[in-house]
Design an enzyme around this catalytic site. Structure first.
Site, mmCIF file in Angstrom:
data_model
loop_
_atom_site.group_PDB
_atom_site.id
_atom_site.type_symbol
_atom_site.label_atom_id
_atom_site.label_comp_id
_atom_site.label_asym_id
_atom_site.label_seq_id
_atom_site.Cartn_x
_atom_site.Cartn_y
_atom_site.Cartn_z
ATOM 1 N N ALA A 189 -4.586 -0.168 9.375
ATOM 2 C CA ALA A 189 -4.623 0.443 10.702
ATOM 3 C C ALA A 189 -4.694 1.963 10.591
ATOM 4 C CB ALA A 189 -3.394 0.020 11.500
ATOM 5 N N GLN A 228 3.567 -1.846 9.691
ATOM 6 C CA GLN A 228 3.298 -0.761 8.751
ATOM 7 C C GLN A 228 1.940 -0.957 8.057
ATOM 8 O OE1 GLN A 228 4.684 2.152 7.968
ATOM 9 N NE2 GLN A 228 6.141 1.929 9.637
ATOM 10 N N SER A 229 0.928 -1.249 8.837
ATOM 11 C CA SER A 229 -0.391 -1.539 8.288
ATOM 12 C C SER A 229 -1.071 -0.298 7.708
ATOM 13 C CB SER A 229 -1.280 -2.137 9.385
ATOM 14 O OG SER A 229 -2.628 -2.220 8.961
ATOM 15 N N ASN A 230 -1.399 -0.355 6.429
ATOM 16 C CA ASN A 230 -2.199 0.696 5.810
ATOM 17 C C ASN A 230 -3.624 0.680 6.371
ATOM 18 O OD1 ASN A 230 -0.137 1.521 3.872
ATOM 19 N ND2 ASN A 230 -0.582 -0.387 2.808
#
Length: 335
Positions: free
Chosen positions: A79, A75-77
């Site tokens: 990315a 859940q990378s912001n």
């Protein structure tokens, strides 16, 4: 510090608001609370990585890249924001996602930021927890070069000396806002993970001789490791800036007591903080970064770590898009 000396694109919505948290201040009965709204930077829903990407993507364009590669947790912001600006600039984007939680929930693996990554057209590959993600990015870059592409590798969180310039600039922006309203900032608090945000803030505030202490609330690494990472990057950033900017080791402070069971795993205090900000100020935090940062701030206030007459600014690093991946962590009333 004349940041115009460095290549930069301009797509963030700046300056971001600096707002009083009057309801939350009354609720907690502690210091005067303010929030720096870096969830409002504009790119793909906003977040702190946008500031870093203004400098990183300028460097990529200057080097003639046609593809960008980066990595992060599922859940990378970071990315999400990276693929959004890559798409806008007409560049391909490869995102390497590391499973750091072991979650098998559909929402976690396909909703929230992952849904947005796919919507923006990222080429996604998934990797098990513990993978050497830097090595994985280099392998991806090598394969792309063999296919005639010109990849540009962005470290996780955009956290290198180029990306940290975004938060040197934020420090100067915050000082300008505070000076304009005669606001004495006694403490600046934020969630710290990949180190770039804190390193940039510390470097910028030190270079401006502001005297404002920065407290990073850790979301992943132990205190000693987190401070080591931040100080190393702050030193590199100061060297990149030149002009005699220096950061002292004692200016880098992290409190890593609120990580819980691990990165990306919520705690009861995280959930309480998210609900408290939502119901007192209508501000959305995220479960991984800003929620844990706020949980640490709230606990420190309740323990009397700040004086009632002090002004404490909480830097909101964004990430509320991830809330939709953590629906099952909340016990909300039925619709």
């Amino acid at each position: 510090m004349h940041l115009a000396r460095f290549p930069r694109l301009h797509f963030a919505h700046l300056p971001t608001p600096l707002e009083p948290l009057e309801n939350l201040t009354r609720e907690l009965g502690g210091p005067r609370l303010w929030i720096k709204r870096d969830d409002c930077t504009g790119l793909a829903g906003g977040g702190n990585k946008t500031r870093k990407l203004e400098f990183l993507m300028a460097d990529a364009v200057e080097q003639g890249a046609d593809t960008v590669i980066t990595q992060g947790a599922t859940q990378s912001n970071h990315a999400r924001q990276t693929v959004a600006i890559a798409t806008k600039l007409g560049l391909d984007c490869h995102i390497l996602l590391e499973d750091r939680t072991g979650s098998t929930e559909t929402d976690y693996n396909y909703n929230g930021n992952v849904f947005l990554d796919r919507l923006f057209g990222a080429q996604i590959s998934r990797h098990p927890g513990g993978t050497d993600m830097n090595e994985a990015m280099e392998q991806c870059a090598a394969q792309l070069r063999d296919n005639g592409k010109k990849p540009y590798v962005i470290p996780g969180g955009g956290s290198n000396a180029i990306g940290a310039l975004g938060y040197v600039n934020c420090a100067l922006e915050l000082l300008h806002q505070a000076n304009d309203r005669s606001l004495r900032i006694d403490h600046l608090v934020h969630a710290t993970g990949s180190a770039g945000t804190q390193a940039g803030l510390v470097t910028g505030l030190a270079g401006a001789n502001s005297g404002i202490p920065v407290l990073g609330i850790g979301v992943r690494a132990p205190k000693a490791k987190q401070e080591e990472n931040v100080f190393r990057l702050a030193t590199e950033t100061a060297e990149h800036l030149g002009k005699g900017v220096q950061v002292a080791r004692e200016q880098v402070v992290a409190n890593c007591d609120y990580v819980g069971e691990g990165y990306g795993l919520t705690t009861p205090a995280t959930i309480e903080a998210i609900e408290l900000f939502a119901r007192s100020e209508s501000i959305l935090l995220d479960p991984v970064y800003s929620g844990k940062g706020a949980a640490g701030l709230i606990d420190l206030i309740r323990r009397g770590e700040f004086s009632d007459d002090e002004n404490v600014v909480f830097l909101h690093t964004g990430g509320s898009q991830a809330l939709f991946a953590y629906n099952n962590d909340f016990s909300l009333p039925e619709a």
